[in-house]
Write an enzyme that holds these catalytic residues in place. Structure first.
Site, PDB file in Angstrom:
ATOM      1  N   ASP A 139     -16.084   5.115   3.317  1.00 41.15           N
ATOM      2  CA  ASP A 139     -14.730   4.822   2.838  1.00 41.15           C
ATOM      3  C   ASP A 139     -14.731   3.750   1.758  1.00 41.15           C
ATOM      4  O   ASP A 139     -14.087   3.904   0.706  1.00 41.15           O
ATOM      5  CB  ASP A 139     -13.837   4.377   4.004  1.00 41.15           C
ATOM      6  N   GLU A 179     -15.038  -4.218   6.400  1.00 42.94           N
ATOM      7  CA  GLU A 179     -14.909  -3.019   7.220  1.00 42.94           C
ATOM      8  C   GLU A 179     -15.617  -3.184   8.566  1.00 42.94           C
ATOM      9  O   GLU A 179     -15.156  -2.672   9.583  1.00 42.94           O
ATOM     10  CB  GLU A 179     -15.495  -1.814   6.469  1.00 42.94           C
ATOM     11  N   GLY A 235      -3.818   3.979   9.594  1.00 40.85           N
ATOM     12  CA  GLY A 235      -4.371   4.715  10.722  1.00 40.85           C
ATOM     13  C   GLY A 235      -4.253   6.216  10.641  1.00 40.85           C
ATOM     14  O   GLY A 235      -4.263   6.897  11.660  1.00 40.85           O
ATOM     15  N   SER A 288       0.817  -1.211   0.000  1.00 43.03           N
ATOM     16  CA  SER A 288       0.000   0.000   0.000  1.00 43.03           C
ATOM     17  C   SER A 288       0.849   1.260   0.000  1.00 43.03           C
ATOM     18  O   SER A 288       1.932   1.307   0.589  1.00 43.03           O
ATOM     19  CB  SER A 288      -0.928   0.012   1.218  1.00 43.03           C
ATOM     20  N   GLY A 303      -6.357   8.111   8.621  1.00 37.97           N
ATOM     21  CA  GLY A 303      -7.610   8.689   8.163  1.00 37.97           C
ATOM     22  C   GLY A 303      -7.760   8.762   6.662  1.00 37.97           C
ATOM     23  O   GLY A 303      -8.640   9.474   6.158  1.00 37.97           O
ATOM     24  N   LEU A 304      -6.921   8.030   5.922  1.00 41.57           N
ATOM     25  CA  LEU A 304      -6.992   8.060   4.466  1.00 41.57           C
ATOM     26  C   LEU A 304      -7.668   6.821   3.880  1.00 41.57           C
ATOM     27  O   LEU A 304      -7.549   6.537   2.691  1.00 41.57           O
ATOM     28  CB  LEU A 304      -5.584   8.214   3.871  1.00 41.57           C
ATOM     29  N   GLY A 305      -8.373   6.090   4.722  1.00 36.08           N
ATOM     30  CA  GLY A 305      -9.151   4.957   4.218  1.00 36.08           C
ATOM     31  C   GLY A 305      -8.344   3.735   3.855  1.00 36.08           C
ATOM     32  O   GLY A 305      -8.713   2.983   2.955  1.00 36.08           O
ATOM     33  N   SER A 306      -7.247   3.490   4.571  1.00 32.63           N
ATOM     34  CA  SER A 306      -6.377   2.358   4.226  1.00 32.63           C
ATOM     35  C   SER A 306      -7.083   1.020   4.424  1.00 32.63           C
ATOM     36  O   SER A 306      -6.913   0.095   3.615  1.00 32.63           O
ATOM     37  CB  SER A 306      -5.086   2.404   5.057  1.00 32.63           C
ATOM     38  N   SER A 307      -7.886   0.882   5.478  1.00 37.43           N
ATOM     39  CA  SER A 307      -8.551  -0.403   5.717  1.00 37.43           C
ATOM     40  C   SER A 307      -9.618  -0.665   4.659  1.00 37.43           C
ATOM     41  O   SER A 307      -9.805  -1.806   4.216  1.00 37.43           O
ATOM     42  CB  SER A 307      -9.174  -0.438   7.118  1.00 37.43           C
TER      43      SER A 307
END
Length: 392
Positions: free
Chosen positions: A206, A195, A141, A136, A143-147
């Protein structure tokens, strides 16, 4: 068979926090991706394991298919075209598989992501042996929508090699859009289930942005896709300051209780800002003149500045965020926090006419003098994509 997928991260361009209180917000995909490589093993491979390589955190996990069947015997009962919710009991069973590996304490935060992977894999592909690699460009963690990008890219790769019929782009090498709207919606629904394992009660914003790309306006639970041809480039600064999203959301609610009229006015103003941002971006088209695009860019800048001021009123800014705001202001650039605030990431709009040397100076000051991490990304690009290495 091999397949590669990638899904973008996201930013909140306008409206964070106020959206919890009924205001509109605008989210956009960003040109930073989580990529997945999936290879199903053939009998000639003589490898009856499911292996997961998480490249960015240097974790390499492997489970014999027999072990998966032993722990989770119902893993072949799902249907790829019918997403279902993972039960608490199943999460406990899959946790046993994760416990087979001694995950270092420093990396314990990604355990829920591994459980989500196991759930998605066994639900869509059953007990087929395979090797999966994940890498990635998105910081974890922040706040950029990694999960969500992880869940979307995993779901897309699994569905592409399932019995679900997916119509991909026309041949050739490189990345193509993932299927048609129906297949994208299927990916989105599976990713949302992933999610839920990772976050408990996600909004769905997200994974929707990551799946469909471009921009999304959301208000009171309703999501509306926005098509825009306007190219906006952002400097994204990761302050590396962790934040407690639940505590920040609760803090805004407490402030509203103390100052109901004032905070209602703040939320109303944010709603207007979000609606205007959406209108500007949606009205942009390839036929617009260059001067028109520059004027719209300046309007977005002003709205970002106003939004940041209102976020300060809500009490969700932070000294690190203000450092970014002050630093970029020296170069006549506008910045605002994105997401929960209290740290996390800050957006800085990079005007089309801004020279490369100035951008380099800004990044150098933010990284070398302030200790932050910077990325440059266009917003509003494609959603989930797929590549068969030349085979479609």
């Amino acid at each position: 068979m091999d397949v590669r997928t990638r899904a973008p991260g996201k930013i909140i361009l306008a409206g964070e926090h106020a959206v919890v209180h009924g205001s509109a917000a605008v989210a956009a995909s960003i040109g930073l991706f989580t990529s997945v490589s999936l290879r199903l093993h053939s009998p000639s491979d003589n490898d009856d394991t499911l292996t997961l390589h998480l490249m960015d955190v240097d974790l390499h996990l492997s489970w014999p298919i027999g072990r998966i069947k032993e722990v989770y015997p119902d893993s072949v009962n799902s249907i790829a075209s019918s997403p279902t919710t993972c039960s608490v009991e199943t999460i406990k069973l899959l946790s046993t598989l994760v416990e087979d590996h001694n995950i270092p304490e420093a990396k314990i935060g990604i355990v829920s992501g591994i459980i989500a992977f196991l759930w998605l894999y066994t639900s869509i592909q059953g007990n087929k042996p395979a090797t999966v690699r994940v890498s990635s460009e998105l910081p974890l963690g922040a706040g950029l929508g990694s999960s969500a990008a992880f869940s979307v890219a995993i779901s897309a790769a699994l569905i592409a090699l399932s019995a679900v019929k997916v119509k991909f782009g026309k041949g050739g090498e490189g990345w193509v859009g993932f299927g048609e709207k129906e297949q994208q919606e299927l990916v989105n629904r599976w990713a949302f289930e992933g999610e839920k394992i990772i976050h408990g009660k996600p909004s769905g914003i997200d994974n929707t942005v990551s799946t469909f790309g471009n921009l999304i306006k959301f208000k009171s639970g309703a999501l509306t896709c926005i098509k825009s041809n306007m190219k906006l480039k952002m400097l994204i600064t990761n302050t590396k300051v962790g934040r407690n999203t639940k505590a920040l959301v609760a803090g805004v609610s407490e402030r509203k209780k103390r100052h109901p009229d004032a905070m209602t006015s703040v939320f109303t103003a944010v709603d207007s800002i979000s609606n205007e941002v959406a209108s500007i971006l949606e009205s942009s088209s390839s036929s617009s003149g260059y001067g028109d695009e520059i004027e719209k860019e300046e309007r977005v800048q002003e709205l970002m500045e106003m939004n940041q001021g209102l976020l300060q009123c809500m009490g969700v800014s932070h000294v690190a965020i203000e450092t970014v705001v002050r630093t970029t202001l020296k170069y006549n650039l506008t910045s605002k926090l994105t997401g929960a605030g209290g740290g996390g990431c800050v957006l800085t709009l990079l005007p089309a006419l801004l020279s490369a040397p100035v951008i380099e100076k800004v990044i150098k000051e933010l990284e070398e003098e302030c200790g932050f991490q910077c990325f440059i990304a266009e917003i509003g690009g494609n959603g989930v994509e797929i590549c068969f290495d030349g085979q479609t």
